[in-house]
Design a protein around this motif. Structure first.
Motif, PDB file in Angstrom:
ATOM      1  N   LYS A   1     -17.728   5.800 -14.798  1.00 12.50           N
ATOM      2  CA  LYS A   1     -17.453   4.416 -15.166  1.00 12.50           C
ATOM      3  C   LYS A   1     -15.986   4.142 -14.878  1.00 12.50           C
ATOM      4  N   ALA A   2     -15.605   2.860 -14.863  1.00 10.29           N
ATOM      5  CA  ALA A   2     -14.213   2.491 -14.631  1.00 10.29           C
ATOM      6  C   ALA A   2     -13.669   1.777 -15.874  1.00 10.29           C
ATOM      7  N   PRO A   3     -13.100   2.539 -16.827  1.00 11.87           N
ATOM      8  CA  PRO A   3     -12.658   1.963 -18.092  1.00 11.87           C
ATOM      9  C   PRO A   3     -11.194   1.570 -18.160  1.00 11.87           C
ATOM     10  N   VAL A   4     -10.456   1.720 -17.055  1.00 12.42           N
ATOM     11  CA  VAL A   4      -9.014   1.482 -17.125  1.00 12.42           C
ATOM     12  C   VAL A   4      -8.466   1.152 -15.739  1.00 12.42           C
ATOM     13  N   PHE A   5      -7.388   0.368 -15.705  1.00 11.05           N
ATOM     14  CA  PHE A   5      -6.713   0.095 -14.436  1.00 11.05           C
ATOM     15  C   PHE A   5      -5.229  -0.089 -14.664  1.00 11.05           C
ATOM     16  N   TRP A   6      -4.458   0.026 -13.580  1.00 13.45           N
ATOM     17  CA  TRP A   6      -3.014  -0.158 -13.602  1.00 13.45           C
ATOM     18  C   TRP A   6      -2.620  -1.230 -12.606  1.00 13.45           C
ATOM     19  N   ASP A   7      -1.536  -1.931 -12.884  1.00 11.08           N
ATOM     20  CA  ASP A   7      -0.973  -2.873 -11.921  1.00 11.08           C
ATOM     21  C   ASP A   7      -0.338  -2.097 -10.764  1.00 11.08           C
TER      22      ASP A   7
ATOM     23  N   PRO B   1       6.255   5.521 -11.278  1.00  9.17           N
ATOM     24  CA  PRO B   1       5.763   6.897 -11.324  1.00  9.17           C
ATOM     25  C   PRO B   1       5.771   7.502 -12.729  1.00  9.17           C
ATOM     26  N   SER B   2       6.840   7.277 -13.482  1.00 13.67           N
ATOM     27  CA  SER B   2       6.926   7.834 -14.835  1.00 13.67           C
ATOM     28  C   SER B   2       5.862   7.240 -15.741  1.00 13.67           C
ATOM     29  N   GLN B   3       5.525   5.965 -15.536  1.00 15.19           N
ATOM     30  CA  GLN B   3       4.472   5.333 -16.323  1.00 15.19           C
ATOM     31  C   GLN B   3       3.106   5.908 -15.952  1.00 15.19           C
ATOM     32  N   PHE B   4       2.872   6.102 -14.670  1.00 12.99           N
ATOM     33  CA  PHE B   4       1.626   6.739 -14.245  1.00 12.99           C
ATOM     34  C   PHE B   4       1.508   8.122 -14.888  1.00 12.99           C
TER      35      PHE B   4
ATOM     36  N   CYS C   1       0.821  -1.227   0.000  1.00 17.76           N
ATOM     37  CA  CYS C   1       0.000   0.000   0.000  1.00 17.76           C
ATOM     38  C   CYS C   1       0.846   1.265   0.000  1.00 17.76           C
ATOM     39  N   PRO C   2       1.834   1.391   0.884  1.00 24.06           N
ATOM     40  CA  PRO C   2       2.668   2.595   0.846  1.00 24.06           C
ATOM     41  C   PRO C   2       3.428   2.742  -0.468  1.00 24.06           C
ATOM     42  N   GLU C   3       3.866   1.627  -1.031  1.00 19.43           N
ATOM     43  CA  GLU C   3       4.616   1.687  -2.285  1.00 19.43           C
ATOM     44  C   GLU C   3       3.740   2.195  -3.430  1.00 19.43           C
ATOM     45  N   VAL C   4       2.527   1.668  -3.521  1.00 15.68           N
ATOM     46  CA  VAL C   4       1.628   2.096  -4.598  1.00 15.68           C
ATOM     47  C   VAL C   4       1.240   3.558  -4.423  1.00 15.68           C
ATOM     48  N   MET C   5       0.901   3.946  -3.197  1.00 15.56           N
ATOM     49  CA  MET C   5       0.518   5.331  -2.955  1.00 15.56           C
ATOM     50  C   MET C   5       1.675   6.289  -3.240  1.00 15.56           C
ATOM     51  N   ALA C   6       2.887   5.882  -2.912  1.00 20.66           N
ATOM     52  CA  ALA C   6       4.052   6.721  -3.196  1.00 20.66           C
ATOM     53  C   ALA C   6       4.268   6.856  -4.694  1.00 20.66           C
ATOM     54  N   SER C   7       4.035   5.788  -5.443  1.00 23.88           N
ATOM     55  CA  SER C   7       4.194   5.837  -6.899  1.00 23.88           C
ATOM     56  C   SER C   7       3.151   6.748  -7.535  1.00 23.88           C
ATOM     57  N   ILE C   8       1.909   6.650  -7.053  1.00 24.32           N
ATOM     58  CA  ILE C   8       0.864   7.542  -7.559  1.00 24.32           C
ATOM     59  C   ILE C   8       1.233   8.993  -7.276  1.00 24.32           C
ATOM     60  N   THR C   9       1.676   9.261  -6.042  1.00 25.90           N
ATOM     61  CA  THR C   9       2.044  10.617  -5.646  1.00 25.90           C
ATOM     62  C   THR C   9       3.176  11.158  -6.509  1.00 25.90           C
TER      63      THR C   9
ATOM     64  N   PHE D   1      -4.609  -3.368  -7.686  1.00 29.88           N
ATOM     65  CA  PHE D   1      -4.811  -2.564  -8.880  1.00 29.88           C
ATOM     66  C   PHE D   1      -5.203  -1.136  -8.515  1.00 29.88           C
ATOM     67  N   VAL D   2      -4.805  -0.199  -9.348  1.00 33.25           N
ATOM     68  CA  VAL D   2      -5.257   1.189  -9.255  1.00 33.25           C
ATOM     69  C   VAL D   2      -6.310   1.366 -10.337  1.00 33.25           C
ATOM     70  N   ILE D   3      -7.491   1.795  -9.958  1.00 32.32           N
ATOM     71  CA  ILE D   3      -8.604   1.911 -10.886  1.00 32.32           C
ATOM     72  C   ILE D   3      -8.753   3.354 -11.354  1.00 32.32           C
TER      73      ILE D   3
END
Length: 211
Positions: free
Chosen positions: A177-183, A188-191, A79-87, A169-171
């Motif tokens: 609607k929810a048309p896309v998700f990420w692993d 971060p650069s991909q996000f 959870c911290p890793e994903v949230m840090a990547s989104i940030t 997953f990040v939705i």
């Protein structure tokens, strides 16, 4: 990790090559995002924000792009890793584009993740991120509607407690609607790249390379 379980439906949609239509021409674009066709219909179960306000993800999202991640504040790693990547991904965008994206963190451990707990944890990443909580049944139903698995968790033989497992997953939500998700391991650069594409072109241009 044992706490991360991919959904069968979502796993079947993992296609890296995407086609994008722009300016009257079609060009191939490689995104980390995975399209969902047709988009997931978001459950209307009501949750509560970390400030105590009622909130329905299906109807109350107004940002051009909304990001949704399920997790819990006591999570030691994923959870911290994903949230840090989104940030970090958001910080790579212009200030104008950052304002077009909302982030909601849905707890899978509502017994411990009260509003104040969620708020304090999310402030480590951004004061603009919003925590959502509610009954575990409502949280699980919301997750199920958008490809996220949430279970009940279990007591351990040692006397401790294994918190609710959840998919990582990040939705992405647009137009309710929810048309896309990420692993969960998206960089971060991909996000940042994908967020910019979605804001510029919209999710309707996402189709699998095999289409």
């Amino acid at each position: 990790m044992s706490r991360t379980r991919p959904v069968a439906l979502a796993a079947a949609l993992l296609a890296i090559g995407l086609l994008a239509s722009a300016c009257g021409s079609t060009k191939e674009v490689t995104l980390s995002a995975h399209p969902v066709t047709p988009p997931w219909t978001i459950a209307t179960d009501a949750l509560t924000t970390d400030s105590g306000k009622p909130f329905e993800l299906a109807t109350d999202t107004t940002a051009p792009l909304t990001l949704v991640f399920f997790g819990y504040t006591h999570c030691p790693d994923i959870c911290p890793e994903v949230m840090a990547s989104i940030t970090s991904g958001l910080r790579k965008l212009s200030a104008a584009d950052q304002k077009k994206i909302a982030v909601y963190f849905v707890t899978s451990d509502p017994k411990r993740d009260t509003g104040p707990v969620l708020r304090a944890w999310l402030d480590r990443y951004s004061p603009k991120f919003v925590g959502l909580t509610g009954s575990l049944a409502a949280i699980a139903q919301l997750g199920k509607s958008i490809g996220i698995y949430v279970d009940q968790g279990q007591k351990l033989a040692s006397g401790g407690y294994d918190p609710n497992s959840h998919s990582s997953f990040v939705i992405g939500v647009t137009d309710h609607k929810a048309p896309v998700f990420w692993d969960g391991d998206t960089a971060p650069s991909q996000f940042a790249h994908d967020f910019t594409f979605l804001l510029d072109h919209g999710a309707e241009h996402l189709v699998s390379a095999d289409s």
